[in-house]
Design a protein around this motif. Structure first.
Motif, PDB file in Angstrom:
ATOM      1  N   THR A 172       0.819  -1.205   0.000  1.00 18.20           N
ATOM      2  CA  THR A 172       0.000   0.000   0.000  1.00 18.20           C
ATOM      3  C   THR A 172       0.852   1.253   0.000  1.00 18.20           C
ATOM      4  O   THR A 172       2.020   1.250   0.346  1.00 18.20           O
ATOM      5  CB  THR A 172      -0.911   0.028   1.237  1.00 18.20           C
ATOM      6  N   LEU A 190     -13.146   7.419  -4.140  1.00 17.67           N
ATOM      7  CA  LEU A 190     -12.204   7.791  -3.092  1.00 17.67           C
ATOM      8  C   LEU A 190     -13.045   8.072  -1.848  1.00 17.67           C
ATOM      9  O   LEU A 190     -13.791   9.050  -1.797  1.00 17.67           O
ATOM     10  CB  LEU A 190     -11.415   9.018  -3.525  1.00 17.67           C
ATOM     11  N   GLY A 197      -5.955   0.938   0.992  1.00 16.40           N
ATOM     12  CA  GLY A 197      -5.437   2.253   1.306  1.00 16.40           C
ATOM     13  C   GLY A 197      -5.058   2.354   2.772  1.00 16.40           C
ATOM     14  O   GLY A 197      -5.147   1.383   3.519  1.00 16.40           O
ATOM     15  N   ARG A 236      -6.458  -3.894   3.395  1.00 14.85           N
ATOM     16  CA  ARG A 236      -6.987  -4.441   2.150  1.00 14.85           C
ATOM     17  C   ARG A 236      -8.254  -5.202   2.480  1.00 14.85           C
ATOM     18  O   ARG A 236      -8.316  -5.898   3.496  1.00 14.85           O
ATOM     19  CB  ARG A 236      -5.990  -5.417   1.508  1.00 14.85           C
ATOM     20  N   LEU A 256      -9.832   5.697   1.496  1.00 15.53           N
ATOM     21  CA  LEU A 256      -9.736   4.373   0.904  1.00 15.53           C
ATOM     22  C   LEU A 256     -10.172   4.433  -0.562  1.00 15.53           C
ATOM     23  O   LEU A 256     -11.099   5.161  -0.909  1.00 15.53           O
ATOM     24  CB  LEU A 256     -10.639   3.387   1.644  1.00 15.53           C
ATOM     25  N   THR A 257      -9.484   3.694  -1.397  1.00 22.14           N
ATOM     26  CA  THR A 257      -9.928   3.520  -2.773  1.00 22.14           C
ATOM     27  C   THR A 257     -10.829   2.300  -2.800  1.00 22.14           C
ATOM     28  O   THR A 257     -10.410   1.195  -2.454  1.00 22.14           O
ATOM     29  CB  THR A 257      -8.744   3.306  -3.728  1.00 22.14           C
ATOM     30  N   ASN A 268      -4.626   3.120  -7.579  1.00 21.94           N
ATOM     31  CA  ASN A 268      -4.952   4.290  -6.770  1.00 21.94           C
ATOM     32  C   ASN A 268      -4.724   4.115  -5.282  1.00 21.94           C
ATOM     33  O   ASN A 268      -4.288   5.051  -4.594  1.00 21.94           O
ATOM     34  CB  ASN A 268      -6.439   4.655  -7.005  1.00 21.94           C
ATOM     35  N   GLY A 269      -4.991   2.915  -4.745  1.00 23.13           N
ATOM     36  CA  GLY A 269      -4.871   2.704  -3.320  1.00 23.13           C
ATOM     37  C   GLY A 269      -3.539   2.138  -2.918  1.00 23.13           C
ATOM     38  O   GLY A 269      -3.203   2.084  -1.725  1.00 23.13           O
ATOM     39  N   VAL A 312      -7.860  -0.574  -8.207  1.00 23.49           N
ATOM     40  CA  VAL A 312      -7.607  -0.279  -6.799  1.00 23.49           C
ATOM     41  C   VAL A 312      -6.111  -0.202  -6.526  1.00 23.49           C
ATOM     42  O   VAL A 312      -5.634   0.667  -5.791  1.00 23.49           O
ATOM     43  CB  VAL A 312      -8.283  -1.346  -5.901  1.00 23.49           C
TER      44      VAL A 312
END
Length: 263
Positions: free
Chosen positions: A18, A63, A226, A203, A232-233, A260-261, A257
């Motif tokens: 992450t 998001l 995230g 996760r 969190l994504t 982005n996360g 995910v």
């Protein structure tokens, strides 16, 4: 249920990674295409974008700020997925209508085939009766009501009739007839903190398949990742087809995910 368990096993097997909490994303990176997914809309503030698959499944990438705790936030998302239809863009609505029409045609065809099969069975039965032949008994195939149970350190499995419950580490599976719920929640270390004693990231995977869903959906779920402090994504998935629809795009959802996360 077998395919859903394979998805859950795949989610557990992936290496956790992450993004550092101090570098939490403030805008989503939403590519025009991700595997079989095509972006159909994106919010100007960069907090949400919507994708759809060729068979009409919808993925809403969001998001999401953490309220109370990451686990409490995800629990609310699960409740929302199981009770509220997702937002549909005009293009997604058109695609879903086309899919629904195809399903209706298939159902009509199946009904016709069933009617033909019933008629054939009736004719055969009448012919057997005229010939004085008694149809053979094939048995009902009913369950004997037996149950199985396994209890080991970190592994708990119970099965009785159409119901089954599985607990293996962070994996939880609850099945009852056509309804199956899968939950995976794990604390993970942030990127760049491989040797840290603290796991500051999370996760999570959620999957629900069954008939107890709004607007004719058959499959809902999310993939999330995230920092625990947020945002969190979260990629929310909804499909009006069977489980296979969600299975086909699962890897693409994970990639969105991960992008982005940081998972």
């Amino acid at each position: 249920m077998k395919t859903t368990l394979l998805i859950a096993a795949s989610a557990m097997a992936l290496t956790a990674c992450t993004r550092d909490a101090s570098h939490a994303v403030t805008r989503l990176d939403c590519p025009g295409k991700e595997g079989d997914l095509t972006r159909v809309s994106s919010a100007p503030d960069g907090k949400t974008c919507v994708y759809r698959s060729p068979d009409g499944a919808q993925v809403s990438l969001e998001l999401t700020p953490v309220v109370d705790s990451a686990q409490a936030t995800l629990a609310r998302i699960e409740t929302d997925l199981r009770s509220t239809p997702g937002p549909m863009t005009p293009d997604a609505e058109a695609a879903q209508a086309e899919v629904s029409a195809t399903i209706a045609e298939a159902a009509a065809l199946k009904a016709n085939v069933g009617a033909i099969a019933a008629e054939v069975a009736r004719v055969h039965a009448e012919a057997a009766a005229d010939a004085g032949i008694s149809p053979s008994s094939k048995g009902s195939g009913a369950s004997d009501g037996g149950s199985n149970r396994i209890d080991l350190p970190g592994v708990h499995v119970s099965e009785e009739g159409d119901s089954a419950n599985v607990r293996i580490g962070p994996l939880r599976v609850d099945a009852n007839g056509d309804d199956t719920t899968v939950n995976i929640y794990r604390d993970v270390r942030m990127k760049g903190e491989a040797f840290s004693t603290q796991k500051r990231g999370v996760r999570a995977t959620f999957i629900y398949t069954g008939k107890d869903l709004p607007a004719g959906y058959r499959y809902v779920g999310y993939e999330a990742g995230g920092p625990k402090t947020g945002p969190l994504t979260v990629a929310k998935v909804r499909s009006k087809l069977n489980t296979e629809s969600g299975d086909k795009i699962y890897h693409d959802v994970q990639e969105l995910v991960r992008r982005n996360g940081g998972v």
